[in-house]
Design an enzyme around this catalytic site. Structure first.
Site, PDB file in Angstrom:
ATOM      1  N   ASP A 214       0.835  -1.201   0.000  1.00 47.71           N
ATOM      2  CA  ASP A 214       0.000   0.000   0.000  1.00 47.71           C
ATOM      3  C   ASP A 214       0.876   1.260   0.000  1.00 47.71           C
ATOM      4  O   ASP A 214       1.899   1.295   0.694  1.00 47.71           O
ATOM      5  CB  ASP A 214      -0.863  -0.045   1.273  1.00 47.71           C
ATOM      6  CG  ASP A 214      -1.937   1.024   1.310  1.00 47.71           C
ATOM      7  OD1 ASP A 214      -2.874   0.951   0.504  1.00 47.71           O
ATOM      8  OD2 ASP A 214      -1.835   1.930   2.157  1.00 47.71           O
ATOM      9  N   GLU A 272       1.613  -0.243  -4.928  1.00 46.29           N
ATOM     10  CA  GLU A 272       0.614   0.760  -5.315  1.00 46.29           C
ATOM     11  C   GLU A 272       1.356   2.084  -5.424  1.00 46.29           C
ATOM     12  O   GLU A 272       1.746   2.667  -4.416  1.00 46.29           O
ATOM     13  CB  GLU A 272      -0.476   0.857  -4.249  1.00 46.29           C
ATOM     14  CG  GLU A 272      -1.570   1.816  -4.679  1.00 46.29           C
ATOM     15  CD  GLU A 272      -2.237   2.583  -3.547  1.00 46.29           C
ATOM     16  OE1 GLU A 272      -3.333   3.104  -3.764  1.00 46.29           O
ATOM     17  OE2 GLU A 272      -1.663   2.688  -2.443  1.00 46.29           O
TER      18      GLU A 272
HETATM   19  C1  NOJ Z   1      -4.546   2.902  -0.727  1.00 46.56           C
HETATM   20  C2  NOJ Z   1      -5.690   1.979  -0.459  1.00 46.56           C
HETATM   21  O1  NOJ Z   1      -5.987   1.279  -1.637  1.00 46.56           O
HETATM   22  C3  NOJ Z   1      -6.817   2.832   0.039  1.00 46.56           C
HETATM   23  O2  NOJ Z   1      -8.021   2.104   0.102  1.00 46.56           O
HETATM   24  C4  NOJ Z   1      -6.427   3.408   1.376  1.00 46.56           C
HETATM   25  O3  NOJ Z   1      -7.439   4.287   1.796  1.00 46.56           O
HETATM   26  C5  NOJ Z   1      -5.113   4.174   1.279  1.00 46.56           C
HETATM   27  N1  NOJ Z   1      -4.114   3.480   0.520  1.00 46.56           N
HETATM   28  C6  NOJ Z   1      -4.536   4.433   2.647  1.00 46.56           C
HETATM   29  O4  NOJ Z   1      -4.028   3.250   3.197  1.00 46.56           O
END
Ligand code: NOJ
Length: 527
Positions: A214, A272
């Site tokens: 993440d 991500e």
């Molecule tokens: C990316 C995640 O996909 C999202 O759902 C989340 O709110 C943020 N990162 C913070 O962790």
């Protein structure tokens, strides 16, 4: 050809299972509820593995299932090495991994290194400790500006809207790039690094095949935490030039993660990374960093052949520069469902089907988001029903719950076999009755049947081999590309008139051909 295409330049060919894998994102809260509390769980997922086998996916990505007060539906983690009772137990997790592996499905899980929950024991002890203490050094506590420190240490805004700093009773402030319940960790602190390594090993030792990292461009902060350009908006995270993200120091953290993964053969990590610049993105894919980096260009491109062609070319520049596989995704739990993005209704569904056929024709790894194979659209819901923190800070139009509604499995009314209770954590629309898995499995023309056939062809047909594409000339509003090595041709029609297809045998089309022509809002495969 399943798992037999070229690997990274430094790896022997044909050994990397993720190279052209189809990943399926399970939003655990919304997939299947076994214990009847209206929230999905691990045992629910295990009981539905047969469906995923039928769909033919290679691997799952599970969203966070760790203990959490759910301020951000599990992306606020109180203990990264446990299972939240809402989702089950470590025993359930082990059973899930074993069952999935026996069906040749890999399990990858979400890790959140950038922040913890404010209920994590570290943050609780930081709050109880004094400024300057070792407890506070695990997070980013700072004194404020102004005579009495009444102003935040800098002007950063949270990605959810509002200030990125919250003041604590003794006057200090702590940084949170997301909700105030998600304090950012201080990755300069060796204790933070060591703990994350422990978490990696904990799950690797339990048999996971990989991780989704993440906010993988967020952990390193620039020295001195300089102000951001006030023109950078809260919601456009990841732009180069935004001091909150993509700082050079983050690469050393990815090297650390990679070192651990290298000890566990055939495991991988995908980041991500909301970084638009291809050269900056490519840096995350150096041989000692991540195996894959999410590429969100398809999510951000409208249904237009020229724009999509540019997107595909730009996306392929990253694997070309790095040797890592391309990744493709049309949707996830943070964005609108593609049917709605493409205008909704019957046309939205036709376009979404066309784009699935385009995406599954491309070389590299594909990430599907649960429910897209059913052609689901966003669900309208009153602002009060929304639980997403972004809806509260930035307004209901930014709420992400519209694409997170539980899946319809069977029967004629909510909860459609998702749960035993009708009180599901988000309300399910009665209009989904014709879209259940049960109904679509029986219907050869359904979106589910299209996905099943497309995934199967992609994995078994030799036309899908090789990493390079070449483009054909095509009428305005259309494109056609060919996988150079295997020879698969994919044609897309975003124009308003039917078009003549390139020569060849039609393997699959997203909508029925009309007098042998490809209708508007459709795509087809030929060999
Ligand atoms: C990316 C995640 O996909 C999202 O759902 C989340 O709110 C943020 N990162 C913070 O962790």
């Amino acid at each position: 050809m399943r798992r037999t295409t070229e690997g990274r330049r430094d790896e022997p060919q044909g050994t990397l299972w993720w190279h052209d894998a189809v990943f399926y994102q399970v939003y655990v809260r919304s997939f299947a509820d076994f214990n009847g509390d209206g929230v999905g769980d691990l045992e629910g997922l295990r009981t539905r593995l047969g469906y995923l086998e039928l769909l033919g996916v290679d691997a799952l990505w599970l969203t966070p299932f760790y203990p959490s007060p759910m301020a951000d539906h599990g992306y606020d983690i109180a203990d990264p090495r446990e299972v939240d009772p809402t989702y089950g137990s470590l025993g359930d997790f082990d059973a899930l991994v074993a069952d999935a592996h026996s069906r040749d499905i890999k399990i990858t899980i979400d890790l959140v290194p950038n922040h913890t929950s404010n209920t994590h024991e570290w943050f609780r002890s930081a709050m109880a400790a004094a400024p300057g203490s070792a407890e506070r050094e695990r997070y980013l506590f700072r004194d404020g500006k102004g005579e009495s420190g009444q102003e935040p240490p800098n002007n950063w805004v949270s990605a959810f809207g509002g200030p990125a700093w919250t003041r604590v009773p003794d006057g200090q402030w702590y940084l949170h790039l997301f909700a105030p319940q998600q304090p950012d960790l201080n990755w300069v602190n060796p204790e933070v690094r060591a703990d994350f390594e422990r978490t990696l090993r904990f799950w690797l030792d339990r048999g996971v095949d990989g991780f989704r990292i993440d906010v993988a461009h967020g952990m390193a902060k620039p020295p001195g935490l300089p102000d951001m350009d006030p023109r950078v908006s809260a919601l456009s995270s990841g732009d180069y030039g935004d001091p909150r993200f993509d700082n050079d120091g983050v690469h050393e953290i990815h090297q650390l993660i990679r070192k651990v993964l290298d000890e566990y053969p055939q495991t991988m990590a995908v980041g991500e990374i909301w970084v638009a610049d291809e050269l900056r993105l490519a840096r995350y894919l150096r041989p000692d960093e991540l195996h894959l980096a999410f590429n969100f260009r398809l999510v951000l491109t409208h249904f237009d052949a020229d724009a999509l062609r540019t997107t595909i070319d730009r996306s392929l520049a990253v694997p070309m520069a790095t040797g890592a596989p391309a990744t493709w995704t049309l949707a996830n739990h943070d964005v609108w469902r593609q049917v709605s993005r493409y205008g909704g209704g019957a046309q939205g569904v036709r376009r979404a089907r066309a784009m699935a056929v385009v995406e599954l024709a491309l070389p590299g790894a594909v990430y599907l988001y649960n429910g897209e194979e059913l052609g689901l659209a966003n669900v309208d819901m009153p602002a009060e029903a929304m639980a997403d923190p972004r809806a509260r800070t930035s307004g209901p139009e930014y709420g992400r719950d519209v694409s997170r509604v539980p899946l319809p499995w069977e029967g004629d009314e909510p909860p459609f076999g998702f749960s035993r209770t009708t009180r599901t954590w988000l309300p399910m629309p009665a209009e989904w009755a014709p879209l259940t898995v049960e109904k679509q499995l029986e219907d050869e023309t359904s979106t589910l049947s299209l996905y099943r056939r497309a995934v199967e062809l992609r994995q078994k047909h030799p036309a899908f081999s090789g990493d390079e594409l070449e483009w054909y000339g095509a009428p305005a509003g259309c494109f056609a590309f060919r996988r150079k090595a295997g020879g698969l041709v994919c044609a897309l029609n975003t124009s308003a008139s039917p078009i003549t297809l390139p020569p060849g045998e039609v393997l699959l089309s997203s909508s029925p051909l009309e007098d042998g022509k490809l209708p508007p809002d459709a795509a087809a495969w030929l060999v």
